[in-house]
Motif scaffolding. Structure first.
Motif, mmCIF file in Angstrom:
data_model
loop_
_atom_site.group_PDB
_atom_site.id
_atom_site.type_symbol
_atom_site.label_atom_id
_atom_site.label_comp_id
_atom_site.label_asym_id
_atom_site.label_seq_id
_atom_site.Cartn_x
_atom_site.Cartn_y
_atom_site.Cartn_z
ATOM 1 N N ARG A 1 0.796 -1.223 0.000
ATOM 2 C CA ARG A 1 0.000 0.000 0.000
ATOM 3 C C ARG A 1 0.835 1.284 0.000
ATOM 4 N N PRO A 2 1.869 1.415 0.826
ATOM 5 C CA PRO A 2 2.672 2.648 0.772
ATOM 6 C C PRO A 2 3.283 2.900 -0.602
ATOM 7 N N MET A 3 3.776 1.839 -1.245
ATOM 8 C CA MET A 3 4.359 2.000 -2.570
ATOM 9 C C MET A 3 3.308 2.428 -3.587
ATOM 10 N N VAL A 4 2.132 1.800 -3.547
ATOM 11 C CA VAL A 4 1.085 2.125 -4.516
ATOM 12 C C VAL A 4 0.622 3.568 -4.340
ATOM 13 N N LEU A 5 0.456 4.007 -3.107
ATOM 14 C CA LEU A 5 0.043 5.391 -2.867
ATOM 15 C C LEU A 5 1.078 6.379 -3.404
ATOM 16 N N ALA B 1 -6.850 12.278 -19.344
ATOM 17 C CA ALA B 1 -7.564 11.015 -19.135
ATOM 18 C C ALA B 1 -6.628 9.952 -18.583
ATOM 19 N N LEU B 2 -5.387 9.942 -19.078
ATOM 20 C CA LEU B 2 -4.419 8.963 -18.589
ATOM 21 C C LEU B 2 -4.098 9.220 -17.118
ATOM 22 N N GLY B 3 -3.927 10.494 -16.747
ATOM 23 C CA GLY B 3 -3.659 10.815 -15.354
ATOM 24 C C GLY B 3 -4.801 10.407 -14.443
ATOM 25 N N CYS B 4 -6.030 10.685 -14.855
ATOM 26 C CA CYS B 4 -7.200 10.292 -14.065
ATOM 27 C C CYS B 4 -7.297 8.777 -13.949
ATOM 28 N N SER B 5 -6.984 8.074 -15.038
ATOM 29 C CA SER B 5 -7.024 6.604 -15.024
ATOM 30 C C SER B 5 -6.014 6.035 -14.037
ATOM 31 N N VAL B 6 -4.821 6.620 -14.009
ATOM 32 C CA VAL B 6 -3.797 6.158 -13.071
ATOM 33 C C VAL B 6 -4.271 6.340 -11.629
ATOM 34 N N LEU B 7 -4.880 7.488 -11.337
ATOM 35 C CA LEU B 7 -5.377 7.732 -9.981
ATOM 36 C C LEU B 7 -6.460 6.722 -9.602
ATOM 37 N N VAL B 8 -7.383 6.470 -10.521
ATOM 38 C CA VAL B 8 -8.458 5.509 -10.240
ATOM 39 C C VAL B 8 -7.890 4.110 -10.030
ATOM 40 N N VAL B 9 -6.993 3.703 -10.925
ATOM 41 C CA VAL B 9 -6.398 2.365 -10.831
ATOM 42 C C VAL B 9 -5.628 2.210 -9.522
ATOM 43 N N GLY B 10 -4.836 3.220 -9.178
ATOM 44 C CA GLY B 10 -4.064 3.148 -7.941
ATOM 45 C C GLY B 10 -4.945 3.024 -6.715
ATOM 46 N N LEU C 1 -7.967 1.814 -6.616
ATOM 47 C CA LEU C 1 -8.590 0.482 -6.622
ATOM 48 C C LEU C 1 -7.626 -0.583 -6.090
ATOM 49 N N ILE C 2 -6.353 -0.473 -6.475
ATOM 50 C CA ILE C 2 -5.370 -1.435 -5.973
ATOM 51 C C ILE C 2 -5.197 -1.284 -4.470
ATOM 52 N N VAL C 3 -5.170 -0.040 -3.992
ATOM 53 C CA VAL C 3 -5.063 0.192 -2.550
ATOM 54 C C VAL C 3 -6.266 -0.414 -1.822
#
Length: 409
Positions: A77-81, A170-179, A181-183
């Motif tokens: 989690r710390p790495m993903v954040l 859109a790519l930046g927003c996608s990265v935030l959403v994906v991150g 979700l992984i967290v």
């Protein structure tokens, strides 16, 4: 399909596979977004776009093992954040950057990028028992194929219908959403029986010639793929059939996915080095079928069918050879090997094509793959002679024990 049913029936595995399929779409779109932003949005050349992409790839190659080390020390989690905030911030601000600023920051954008490939492999190694890992890594390779079929297409759609700057947002927003979700999902990177294994093992004890040979094969497979992609475009352009590029890509991706599906269904498969050697060897005949796009597609089917199995076997071997406490760093090195393979394959084979012909491009990519397989086989043989404990007998005993475990029903 019994192997797949058993694997997908494991707790959390089905959700992991779906999550990582969507999580890798932003990564798959990265190269295309860079190209569109520089060449179209900023009015630069394709060479300038290539420099930005190369800087980002170097950052990814350096950053993946570092991110894996953070996972080993502090958890997922710390790495993903950290990676989500840094990469998301980079892409959300990229639309406002001039070319010099973009070129200067692309390395750091890659360095701190969210390592979705490594996360998936660590989670598979932790959540799937060894007898089903071939199936899991094969399905993961098929997922990568699907991601790379969707990501670039969506990037082109956004850039052409809206603007390249809209694609970066859109790519930046996608990265935030994906991150996030992984967290929220927080996949395990250690099995229950591995949680107590926190001993730090010196790198020289696990980064053996045999392990390096596994990474070399993985990088070699991507080298062949990148070289084939460049040569394929050159061949179609030379014959005036460039419009068929998309369909040709679909054919070879489907062949790769089919090969991965079969690879994951069997209990025993060919060794990684053999798969790599065959992949390179079967790429060479494509040099004789560059006149018609459909003939070229048929010629590339055999080698493409070995792509996903080779990549899957690489993940399987890394999971088996890497110590549990160093799994993050090991999978990070695997991602670096893949990145370096792509970084070397495209320009090297492109140089061959520029100074000869597309036919020689296919030949050079295939021969390169065969040479990589030979070198990796020699490295593996050397490691078996000496072994991490310094004696041949200990390694032979370990290999025999592993083969016995794999052979169990």
């Amino acid at each position: 399909m019994q192997q797949y049913r058993r694997m997908l029936g494991l707790p959390g595995v089905r959700a992991l596979m779906v999550l990582m399929l969507f999580a890798r779409i932003p990564l798959a779109a990265t190269s295309m977004v860079f190209t569109l932003l520089v060449a179209v949005g900023l009015g630069g050349s394709y060479g300038a776009a290539g420099l930005v992409g190369a800087a980002s790839l170097v950052g990814v190659a350096v950053g993946a093992p570092l991110m894996g080390h953070v996972v080993d020390r502090f958890g997922l989690r710390p790495m993903v954040l950290l990676a989500t905030l840094c990469e998301g911030g980079f892409w959300l601000s990229a639309r406002f950057m001039s070319y010099p600023v973009l070129l200067g920051t692309a390395f750091f954008g890659g360095l701190l990028a969210l390592p979705t490939m490594s996360i998936a492999r660590q989670a598979i190694a932790a959540m799937v028992p060894e007898e089903l890992r071939r199936t899991a890594f094969s399905l993961d390779s098929i997922s990568v194929e699907l991601s790379y079929m969707v990501g670039p297409a969506v990037a082109v759609l956004l850039a052409t219908q809206l603007s390249p700057q809209a694609a970066t947002t859109a790519l930046g927003c996608s990265v935030l959403v994906v991150g996030l979700l992984i967290v929220a999902f927080n996949p395990r990177v250690r099995a229950d029986h591995e949680r107590a294994d926190t001993e730090r093992i010196p790198r020289k004890e696990w980064l053996t010639p045999r392990f390096i040979g596994v990474l070399l094969v993985g990088g070699g497979a991507v080298f062949v793929l990148a070289g084939t992609d460049v040569t394929m475009v050159a061949a179609l352009r030379e014959s005036g059939q460039l419009d068929w590029t998309g369909l040709l890509v679909i054919v070879i991706c489907t062949a790769s996915a089919a090969g991965g599906l079969v690879h994951g269904a069997v209990r025993r498969s060919l060794p990684q080095v053999v798969l790599m050697g065959l992949m390179g060897l079967l790429t060479i005949p494509a040099a004789f079928f560059i006149g018609e796009w459909w003939l070229l597609a048929l010629a590339l089917v055999p080698s493409s069918a070995l792509c996903a199995p080779t990549i899957a076997t690489t993940g399987e071997e890394v999971a088996r050879l890497a110590p549990v406490s160093m799994r993050g760093a090991a999978t990070g090195l695997q991602s670096s090997a893949f990145t370096l393979g792509a970084s070397l394959g495209a320009p090297t084979i492109g140089f061959v094509v520029d100074h000869t012909s597309p036919a020689w491009g296919f030949a050079a990519a295939g021969v390169g793959g065969v040479l990589v397989a030979v070198v990796a086989a020699l490295a593996g043989r050397s490691s078996r002679r000496t072994g991490p404990l310094g004696t041949a007998d200990s390694v032979e005993a370990a290999d025999g024990q592993h083969q016995a475990e794999v052979a169990k029903p």
